[in-house]
Design an enzyme around this catalytic site. Structure first.
Site, PDB file in Angstrom:
ATOM      1  N   ARG A  41       0.778  -1.234   0.043  1.00  0.00           N
ATOM      2  CA  ARG A  41      -0.044   0.131  -0.012  1.00  0.00           C
ATOM      3  C   ARG A  41       0.876   1.264  -0.169  1.00  0.00           C
ATOM      4  O   ARG A  41       0.344   2.366  -0.705  1.00  0.00           O
ATOM      5  CB  ARG A  41      -1.017   0.034   1.040  1.00  0.00           C
ATOM      6  CG  ARG A  41      -2.033  -0.925   0.800  1.00  0.00           C
ATOM      7  CD  ARG A  41      -2.939  -0.874   2.016  1.00  0.00           C
ATOM      8  NE  ARG A  41      -4.419  -1.335   1.904  1.00  0.00           N
ATOM      9  CZ  ARG A  41      -5.329  -1.749   2.581  1.00  0.00           C
ATOM     10  NH1 ARG A  41      -5.234  -1.440   3.991  1.00  0.00           N
ATOM     11  NH2 ARG A  41      -6.529  -2.081   2.387  1.00  0.00           N
ATOM     12  N   LYS A 206     -15.826 -15.874   6.319  1.00  0.00           N
ATOM     13  CA  LYS A 206     -17.217 -15.529   6.518  1.00  0.00           C
ATOM     14  C   LYS A 206     -18.052 -15.490   5.431  1.00  0.00           C
ATOM     15  O   LYS A 206     -18.029 -14.454   4.735  1.00  0.00           O
ATOM     16  CB  LYS A 206     -17.172 -14.502   7.530  1.00  0.00           C
ATOM     17  CG  LYS A 206     -16.951 -14.900   9.041  1.00  0.00           C
ATOM     18  CD  LYS A 206     -16.417 -13.768   9.952  1.00  0.00           C
ATOM     19  CE  LYS A 206     -17.912 -13.363  10.992  1.00  0.00           C
ATOM     20  NZ  LYS A 206     -17.543 -11.918  11.461  1.00  0.00           N
ATOM     21  N   GLY A 356      -6.735  -6.748   0.334  1.00  0.00           N
ATOM     22  CA  GLY A 356      -6.694  -7.230   1.799  1.00  0.00           C
ATOM     23  C   GLY A 356      -5.875  -8.778   1.574  1.00  0.00           C
ATOM     24  O   GLY A 356      -4.789  -8.811   1.248  1.00  0.00           O
ATOM     25  N   GLY A 380     -12.606  -4.235   1.624  1.00  0.00           N
ATOM     26  CA  GLY A 380     -13.697  -3.937   1.699  1.00  0.00           C
ATOM     27  C   GLY A 380     -14.474  -3.099   0.373  1.00  0.00           C
ATOM     28  O   GLY A 380     -15.602  -3.073   0.049  1.00  0.00           O
TER      29      GLY A 380
HETATM   30  C1  3PG Z   1      -8.313  -1.753   4.947  1.00  0.00           C
HETATM   31  O1  3PG Z   1      -7.523  -2.275   5.314  1.00  0.00           O
HETATM   32  O2  3PG Z   1      -9.578  -2.454   4.774  1.00  0.00           O
HETATM   33  C2  3PG Z   1      -8.799  -0.314   5.012  1.00  0.00           C
HETATM   34  O3  3PG Z   1      -7.492   0.386   5.200  1.00  0.00           O
HETATM   35  C3  3PG Z   1      -9.741   0.191   5.834  1.00  0.00           C
HETATM   36  O4  3PG Z   1      -9.567  -0.082   6.928  1.00  0.00           O
HETATM   37  P1  3PG Z   1     -10.749  -0.299   7.984  1.00  0.00           P
HETATM   38  O5  3PG Z   1     -11.450  -1.508   7.512  1.00  0.00           O
HETATM   39  O6  3PG Z   1     -10.105  -0.304   9.404  1.00  0.00           O
HETATM   40  O7  3PG Z   1     -11.676   1.022   8.081  1.00  0.00           O
HETATM   41 MG    MG Z   2     -11.037  -3.696   6.242  1.00  0.00          MG
END
Ligand code: 3PG
Ligand code: MG
Length: 399
Positions: A41, A206, A356, A380
């Site tokens: 990132r 999940k 992720g 997300g």
């Molecule tokens: C992530 O790693 O999904 C993003 O940086 C957002 O982080 P968060 O889910 O804690 O808002």
């Molecule tokens: Mg997240």
């Protein structure tokens, strides 16, 4: 897209101007040593930062890291990120030990043209994530004091209605950075008329996290391959016994309905690797899904499943993959994820890895990143984009 971009801002000239950049520098840290374990990132935001530095801007970078609860917490400090960012930029990054306090003010005031500062973790301030518009707005007012213009390059956080993502662009001239632009361009290729067959691979633990995206994708995709911990709730819905595997009991009925409506589009594992315990050295065997022993738990998909998934992937012209197929952090249970990842790289399809854990898996397994079309920095965020949701950070840039 009706969004102004970094190039528009550069064309106006930014030399000597303070540009506030929201980045997603939320990198994984080693629990013991605190070292950055994956700097993907940080690298992803270099094109935007590099262009601003070269144009002579005073660059003020802000980000969150982890989920501190609105107050300083040393294990979530961005200081190590400032060090790594400086190495990658080839020039020191000035680190402010608070976000909007004395240290931030003097750090920003001391910037020369073409220099970069990083503010301490945004989430050390309750206003950043507050649900209260006024509280978020008050924090945004403090942040905008550090910028004459705002660049959003934090794709991983565009699904959050947070002060630095949503309220700051309402208060400053705003543009999308290079990363946000590229992510949106790539993901829009998946939602508008993808080349077919369009195959999606979903994993992770999940079902409840993935339900919305499955619902949204079912009408669009040609094939949906499901592995990872979430497959056991689907197997249970088919009437199979899953031993002590991960199971979301309250989702079994929903999964059954999805399977019915999917009319054969969903492909589930036919064999799985079961173990005595959730441990790297646990005794384990491959069994067929109708023979999972009652005292054992599934930690990976089996080789026959990998072969079946690979066959479906080999036909594809567009592939989206999110979520590991097993507990890839443990070598004994990494073969499913590795096998599927390798199958994806062997196709001539347009391939997107959704953020992720899957992006980390690609790097942790030593796979060649360049053999994927795009590795998203958003987990997300990329899922919510594919769900067709309005993303607060993108909506704020459109206004
Ligand atoms: C992530 O790693 O999904 C993003 O940086 C957002 O982080 P968060 O889910 O804690 O808002
Ligand atoms: Mg997240």
């Amino acid at each position: 897209m009706s969004i102004r971009t970094l190039d528009d801002l550069l064309a106006e000239g930014v030399s000597g101007r303070r540009v506030l950049v929201r980045a997603d520098l939320n990198v994984p840290l080693d629990k013991q040593t605190g070292d950055i374990t994956d700097d993907g990132r940080i690298r992803a935001v270099l094109p935007t930062l590099g262009a601003l530095v070269e144009a002579g801007a005073k660059v003020v970078v802000c980000s969150h890291l982890g989920r501190p609860k609105g107050a300083p917490a040393p294990q979530f400090s961005l200081r190590p990120v400032a060090g790594r960012l400086g190495e990658l930029l080839g020039a020191p990054v000035h680190f402010a030990t608070d976000t909007v306090g004395d240290s931030a003010r003097s750090t920003v005031a001391g910037l020369a043209d073409g220099q970069v500062a990083l503010l301490e973790n945004l989430r050390f301030n309750a206003g950043e994530t507050s649900k209260d518009d006024a509280e978020r707005g008050a924090f945004a007012d403090q942040l905008v004091a550090f910028g004459d213009a705002y660049v959003d390059d934090a794709f991983g956080a565009v699904h959050r209605k947070h002060a630095s993502v949503y309220d700051v662009p309402a208060r400053l001239p705003h543009v999308a950075g290079r990363l946000v632009l590229r992510e949106v361009e790539v993901l829009s290729r998946l939602t508008s008329d993808p080349e077919r067959p369009y195959v999606v691979v979903l994993g992770g633990s999940k079902v409840s996290d993935k339900l919305a995206v499955i619902e949204a994708l079912l009408p669009t995709v040609d094939r949906l391959l499901i592995g990872g911990g979430m497959c056991f709730t689907f197997l249970k819905a088919q009437g199979l016994e899953v031993g002590t595997s991960l199971l979301e009991k309250d989702m079994v009925e929903t999964c059954g309905n999805l399977l019915e409506r999917a009319a054969g589009k969903i492909l589930l594992p036919v064999d799985v690797v079961v173990a005595d315990a959730f441990a790297p050295d646990a005794a384990h065997d491959t069994v067929r899904v109708d023979g999972i022993p009652s005292h054992r738990l599934g930690l990976d998909i089996g080789p026959e499943t990998v072969a079946g998934f690979a066959a479906a992937l080999s036909q594809a012209k567009t592939i989206f993959w999110n979520g590991p197929m097993g507990v890839f952090e443990m070598a004994a249970f990494a073969n499913g994820t590795r096998g599927v990842a390798e199958a994806i790289t062997k196709t001539d399809a347009f391939t997107v890895v959704g953020g992720g854990d899957s992006a980390a898996a690609v790097r942790a397994l030593g796979l060649d990143e360049s053999s994927f079309g795009h590795i998203s920095t958003g987990g997300g965020a990329s899922l919510e984009y594919l769900e067709g949701k309005t993303l607060p950070g993108i909506a704020a840039l459109e206004n």
